[in-house]
Design a protein around this motif. Structure first.
Motif, mmCIF file in Angstrom:
data_model
loop_
_atom_site.group_PDB
_atom_site.id
_atom_site.type_symbol
_atom_site.label_atom_id
_atom_site.label_comp_id
_atom_site.label_asym_id
_atom_site.label_seq_id
_atom_site.Cartn_x
_atom_site.Cartn_y
_atom_site.Cartn_z
ATOM 1 N N GLU B 207 46.450 51.780 39.675
ATOM 2 C CA GLU B 207 45.697 50.530 39.535
ATOM 3 C C GLU B 207 44.308 50.781 38.962
ATOM 4 O O GLU B 207 43.605 49.855 38.589
ATOM 5 C CB GLU B 207 45.566 49.832 40.887
ATOM 6 C CG GLU B 207 46.876 49.409 41.506
ATOM 7 C CD GLU B 207 47.494 48.221 40.806
ATOM 8 O OE1 GLU B 207 46.740 47.406 40.260
ATOM 9 O OE2 GLU B 207 48.734 48.121 40.799
ATOM 10 N N ASN B 208 43.888 52.037 38.972
ATOM 11 C CA ASN B 208 42.572 52.416 38.445
ATOM 12 C C ASN B 208 41.436 51.754 39.233
ATOM 13 O O ASN B 208 40.406 51.387 38.676
ATOM 14 C CB ASN B 208 42.454 52.051 36.962
ATOM 15 C CG ASN B 208 41.721 53.133 36.175
ATOM 16 O OD1 ASN B 208 41.397 54.199 36.720
ATOM 17 N ND2 ASN B 208 41.456 52.878 34.916
ATOM 18 N N GLN B 306 32.888 55.789 39.486
ATOM 19 C CA GLN B 306 32.540 54.464 40.013
ATOM 20 C C GLN B 306 33.615 53.432 39.716
ATOM 21 O O GLN B 306 33.540 52.304 40.186
ATOM 22 C CB GLN B 306 31.210 53.986 39.417
ATOM 23 C CG GLN B 306 29.999 54.377 40.240
ATOM 24 C CD GLN B 306 28.779 53.571 39.839
ATOM 25 O OE1 GLN B 306 28.286 53.722 38.732
ATOM 26 N NE2 GLN B 306 28.303 52.740 40.733
ATOM 27 N N GLN B 307 34.579 53.828 38.922
ATOM 28 C CA GLN B 307 35.756 52.994 38.717
ATOM 29 C C GLN B 307 36.371 52.627 40.069
ATOM 30 O O GLN B 307 36.980 51.574 40.224
ATOM 31 C CB GLN B 307 36.762 53.813 37.899
ATOM 32 C CG GLN B 307 38.004 53.102 37.474
ATOM 33 C CD GLN B 307 37.940 52.656 36.031
ATOM 34 O OE1 GLN B 307 37.337 53.307 35.203
ATOM 35 N NE2 GLN B 307 38.581 51.546 35.738
ATOM 36 N N PHE B 308 36.208 53.517 41.024
ATOM 37 C CA PHE B 308 36.794 53.326 42.351
ATOM 38 C C PHE B 308 35.698 52.873 43.309
ATOM 39 O O PHE B 308 34.819 53.653 43.680
ATOM 40 C CB PHE B 308 37.468 54.626 42.817
ATOM 41 C CG PHE B 308 38.574 55.047 41.886
ATOM 42 C CD1 PHE B 308 39.872 54.604 42.092
ATOM 43 C CD2 PHE B 308 38.313 55.827 40.770
ATOM 44 C CE1 PHE B 308 40.887 54.945 41.215
ATOM 45 C CE2 PHE B 308 39.310 56.178 39.887
ATOM 46 C CZ PHE B 308 40.605 55.736 40.109
ATOM 47 N N PHE B 352 26.415 49.484 38.424
ATOM 48 C CA PHE B 352 26.597 50.751 37.724
ATOM 49 C C PHE B 352 25.346 51.612 37.861
ATOM 50 O O PHE B 352 24.225 51.115 37.700
ATOM 51 C CB PHE B 352 26.876 50.515 36.237
ATOM 52 C CG PHE B 352 28.262 50.013 35.951
ATOM 53 C CD1 PHE B 352 29.355 50.838 36.158
ATOM 54 C CD2 PHE B 352 28.470 48.735 35.473
ATOM 55 C CE1 PHE B 352 30.647 50.388 35.888
ATOM 56 C CE2 PHE B 352 29.743 48.276 35.197
ATOM 57 C CZ PHE B 352 30.841 49.101 35.417
ATOM 58 N N ASP B 391 37.244 42.306 34.071
ATOM 59 C CA ASP B 391 37.476 43.748 34.163
ATOM 60 C C ASP B 391 36.248 44.461 34.727
ATOM 61 O O ASP B 391 35.226 43.841 35.044
ATOM 62 C CB ASP B 391 37.884 44.318 32.801
ATOM 63 C CG ASP B 391 36.745 44.284 31.782
ATOM 64 O OD1 ASP B 391 35.601 43.932 32.141
ATOM 65 O OD2 ASP B 391 36.999 44.614 30.602
ATOM 66 N N LEU B 392 36.373 45.764 34.853
ATOM 67 C CA LEU B 392 35.326 46.565 35.477
ATOM 68 C C LEU B 392 33.968 46.365 34.817
ATOM 69 O O LEU B 392 32.934 46.312 35.481
ATOM 70 C CB LEU B 392 35.721 48.040 35.391
ATOM 71 C CG LEU B 392 34.809 49.026 36.085
ATOM 72 C CD1 LEU B 392 35.141 49.088 37.568
ATOM 73 C CD2 LEU B 392 34.910 50.410 35.466
ATOM 74 N N LEU B 393 33.970 46.250 33.484
ATOM 75 C CA LEU B 393 32.716 46.208 32.744
ATOM 76 C C LEU B 393 32.095 44.818 32.705
ATOM 77 O O LEU B 393 30.993 44.650 32.190
ATOM 78 C CB LEU B 393 32.947 46.718 31.314
ATOM 79 C CG LEU B 393 33.515 48.138 31.231
ATOM 80 C CD1 LEU B 393 33.888 48.487 29.799
ATOM 81 C CD2 LEU B 393 32.523 49.143 31.780
ATOM 82 N N GLY B 394 32.796 43.846 33.228
ATOM 83 C CA GLY B 394 32.254 42.488 33.245
ATOM 84 C C GLY B 394 32.444 41.754 31.941
ATOM 85 O O GLY B 394 31.674 40.856 31.602
ATOM 86 N N ASN B 395 33.467 42.121 31.190
ATOM 87 C CA ASN B 395 33.754 41.436 29.933
ATOM 88 C C ASN B 395 34.326 40.040 30.203
ATOM 89 O O ASN B 395 34.683 39.738 31.341
ATOM 90 C CB ASN B 395 34.730 42.280 29.108
ATOM 91 C CG ASN B 395 34.070 43.535 28.600
ATOM 92 O OD1 ASN B 395 32.959 43.482 28.075
ATOM 93 N ND2 ASN B 395 34.707 44.682 28.798
ATOM 94 N N PRO B 396 34.402 39.200 29.173
ATOM 95 C CA PRO B 396 34.930 37.852 29.391
ATOM 96 C C PRO B 396 36.274 37.908 30.116
ATOM 97 O O PRO B 396 37.125 38.746 29.793
ATOM 98 C CB PRO B 396 35.094 37.313 27.967
ATOM 99 C CG PRO B 396 34.068 38.054 27.173
ATOM 100 C CD PRO B 396 34.010 39.426 27.774
#
Lengths: 396, 411
Positions: B207-208, B306-308, B352, B391-396
């Protein structure tokens, strides 16, 4: 009875409005992912296999992750096939000139700053030259891969014979054994022309992919069999088929589509782009050669790069380099897809090689060296002209 | 594995015999009903189910089935029409003594893709306030994990916070105590168990992300505790009989393998979960509200990614409003409900290190629903789901929308 009729009416309206309640497909020019147009059915299948391996396959310690690594999957660094962020930025260290990297025994060239539980990640040796490198977008790589060496060399002007202040030279690199030179490859002192990566230190998409599996995720393959932790050859942790599927996926990812190219501001901005000599390095138009993928063969495309190294001045000189590039030299990054960068960078811009620029304008103002004249010409533009230029760049 | 094969083979035979018996002498069989649309304490849910009992036999049988069809689309891409047999669950309970009970729950999910013994416990009652439970117990974290039977809910999917943040349904081998005491309109209850616990898959998974449900992928967790340290799960709850119930629960344990064969290779790394749950009935409007919220804290190595996430949170709120009651379509006591679920999960709470910006990896969803209950134990439900996943990076966010129709019923 009235209640039932009302309910039936509501249900009918709901069903009729179903389509409007289902999320629509975003406009094609708003997406970076997707295959080049014109792939055959079997090529679409291969593209899909590579897409899954690239975007969905997450490595764990049980499937080979690490022990030292930077990311757990390809897709972690290239969300939506776009640029990365400081979170996914790589650090490379140790090499200061073309004689090579003398810190391989300490983990160079790439710092693996993360480790699976129980292991200690690498740390930068003290007082060492290093660069941080933000992952680039993946789109249109297949087109760039098919530009002939001859065309690249035709754009080079090592001694600035035309006197425009822009030289441009290839990065001459040594090929690993598994990389086959492309047809018509130009060789100089046993070295070939690199074209991928911030320093153009990767020759082709197989070189780039196998290195990334190994250096970024800690995954060995028959192509790159040395474990970054043990520094010894171990069994492959990813199959050749998977690596080649990913290569095909990268090869056949579509080129970004320009948005609103005919808008007056965009059109005027494009002319200013040429006028202030940005196009001397960010070449608008290139051509592919022959390819086994018919959809990529002999195409004209618009990447805004010359795939050459340029001296970008002391402010962008990190002291680190790769191949024959000098530390201040960076490969011209393609500008296609630039306007969509925030869609993969968390709604913000992280531009230049290490993401230090928070906007397109900031990136322009960081240009020095061979690009200093263009930067000064940009600064001399009127505010409205700058806006037009920025509108053009954001449309890419 | 053998025990699962045995269970699969034996259940149909057992049921076939029951069915024959039923056709020969229906009077001999008694349906022990329960109004499953109105649960008592959440902790009572395992016993608050309809059962079929043969004469005075001490064994009762029951179960439920849940299936759906859905058409969902994410950013214009759809997998088309999907027909899913979500689960079929079989219960067996028996009273060995008036103060010794056994109850088991065997679940087949998505056909036979997953077969789980979700519950198989012996309860010894010493006093109502002190019961010993031993076997495969359902860890009482939140309310949904205890009270998860499909026919009780107006929504086709289980709450995302229950299945994608918490690992519902989550059960483990262990033992513990539970009890309750009533005073006028109030009931107070507690549960406390020590069981096998989580394992390292919660931070080493496909699941990352930090993902507690990944621990259910360990097929050996019912026979071996991954690191030998028991997982503590405890809950206290209070119910006002007419109005509401509120519960506070926690799970505390160690998830990593920190030593083996006497060799130490890491420190003990904790996983902690806290959850609050409540349900509320408004007698005047017959509106019911049901929700829970959970906080997860995991000691992720600082040198990992930090993905986790080290901290997670999420929950849901269901509002159900009966709009029609009475005879409908030939069913005497049918109910038509309007309902809505709001749900939210954040798998990575924090910022982050590199940029100080907020880490994404979250979603929220809204699920309006219409449900029709021809009887309290059966529900037909039509849901519209709209989900926004970042997603993790906060994209749309990826936008998912679509319709689900399903049925669920005890049998």
């Amino acid at each position: 009875m009235k209640k039932w009729l009302t309910l039936i009416l509501l249900a009918g309206i709901s069903i009729l409005s179903c389509e409007k309640l289902l999320p629509p497909t975003p406009a094609e020019d708003e997406l970076l992912d997707g295959p080049v147009p014109g792939l055959s059915g079997e090529q679409n299948l291969r593209f899909l296999e590579g897409d899954i391996a690239f975007n969905d396959e997450v490595f764990t310690p049980q499937t080979g992750l690490g022990p030292l690594f930077v990311a757990t999957s390809c897709g972690s660094c290239h969300a939506g096939d776009g640029k990365g962020t400081p979170f996914t930025t790589l650090t490379r260290f140790g090499q200061t000139d073309s004689t090579g990297n003398y810190y391989l025994h300490l983990g160079a060239p790439q710092l693996q700053h993360r480790a699976i539980p129980g292991y200690t990640p690498e740390a930068l040796p003290p007082d060492i030259a290093f660069s941080k490198l933000t992952p680039p977008a993946n789109t249109g790589l297949g087109y760039l891969d098919l530009v002939s060496d001859a065309d690249i060399l035709a754009m080079a002007d090592e001694n600035d014979t035309n006197g425009d202040g822009v030289s441009g030279i290839p990065n001459w690199i040594k090929l690993p054994g598994y990389v086959k030179p492309r047809a018509g490859a130009v060789i100089k002192n046993g070295r070939h022309i690199g074209r991928f990566g911030k320093k153009a230190s990767a020759y082709d998409l197989l070189h780039q992919t196998a290195s990334a599996y190994n250096q970024d995720i800690g995954i060995t393959s028959t192509f790159e069999p040395f474990d970054t932790y043990l520094k010894q050859e171990v069994e492959p942790e990813v199959s050749n088929q998977t690596v080649l599927d990913v290569v095909f996926y990268l090869q056949t990812l579509k080129a970004p589509l320009q948005r609103n190219p005919n808008a007056p501001d965009v059109h005027a901005g494009k002319e200013l782009f040429t006028q202030i000599k940005c196009a001397a390095c960010h070449r608008p138009e290139l051509k592919t050669g022959d390819s086994e993928v018919a959809a990529l063969s002999n195409q004209t495309f618009y990447p805004y790069t010359d795939l050459l190294l340029h001296d970008m001045g002391s402010a962008l000189d990190d002291g680190y380099t790769e191949g024959t590039a000098a530390p201040a030299e960076w490969r011209t990054p393609p500008l296609w897809g630039l306007g969509l960068s925030p869609n993969s960078q968390g709604g913000r811009f992280f531009l230049m090689h290490d993401g230090r620029a928070g906007s397109i304008e900031e990136a322009i103002l960081l240009h020095g060296g061979e690009a200093e004249e263009s930067r000064n010409l940009y600064k001399a533009l009127q505010a409205s002209e700058r806006q037009k230029l920025l509108a053009f760049l954001e449309s890419l | 594995m053998n025990k699962y094969v045995y269970a699969i083979i034996c259940w149909p035979i057992f049921f076939a015999q029951t069915a024959i018996t039923q056709s020969d002498s229906t009077a001999w069989l008694q349906r022990v009903t329960a109004d499953t649309s109105k649960p008592q304490l959440n902790m009572d849910a395992v016993y608050n189910r309809p059962f079929l009992q043969a004469g005075k036999m001490p064994v009762a049988l029951g179960g439920y089935v849940e299936s759906k069809v859905e058409y969902l689309r994410t950013d214009g891409i759809s997998e088309g029409w999907q027909f899913q047999m979500q689960r079929m669950t079989l219960f067996v309970s028996s009273s060995l003594h008036h103060r010794i009970k056994f109850l088991s729950e065997l679940e087949f999910e998505e056909g036979t893709k997953e077969i789980n013994i979700e519950f198989a416990s012996l309860d010894f009652q010493f006093t109502p306030l002190f019961n010993l439970r031993s076997g495969i117990v359902m860890n009482p974290i939140g309310a949904f994990n205890q009270n998860h039977d499909g026919p009780k809910w107006e929504f086709n999917d289980r709450p995302l916070s229950a299945t994608q943040l918490l690992p519902a349904t989550f059960s483990n081998v262990g033992l513990g105590i539970w009890g309750k005491i009533a005073r006028q309109d109030w009931v107070f209850a507690y549960e406390a168990y020590l069981t096998n616990g989580f394992d390292q898959q919660i931070i080493e998974n496909n699941e990352n992300k930090t993902f507690l449900p990944a621990t259910k992928n360990n097929p050996g967790r019912f026979e071996e505790n991954f690191n030998g340290v028991p997982l503590f799960t405890g809950k206290i709850a209070v119910r006002q009989r007419k109005w509401f119930e509120i519960g506070l629960s926690t799970m505390q344990g160690i998830y990593n393998k920190f030593e083996e064969d006497g060799l130490r290779f890491d420190k003990k790394r904790t996983v902690r979960v806290w959850a609050v749950d409540f349900n509320l009935s408004l007698p005047k409007t017959q509106t019911s509200l049901n929700g829970e919220w959970a906080w997860v804290s995991v000691d992720v190595p600082g040198t990992y990614s930090q993905q986790f996430g080290e901290k997670q949170q999420g929950g849901f709120l269901d509002v159900v409003q009966p709009v029609l009651k009475g005879k409908m379509l030939g069913f005497d006591n049918a109910v038509l409900n309007l309902a809505c679920r709001l749900e939210y999960v954040d798998w990575n709470v924090g910022n982050f290190k590199e940029t100080g910006s907020n880490i994404g990896d979250h979603l929220w969803a809204i699920v309006p629903a219409v449900s029709f209950r021809p009887s309290a134990q059966t529900v037909l439900r039509l849901n519209y789901r709209r989900r926004f996943q970042t997603d993790l990076l906060g994209n749309p966010p990826a936008l998912t929308g679509g319709f689900q129709f399903g049925v669920a019923s005890y049998f």
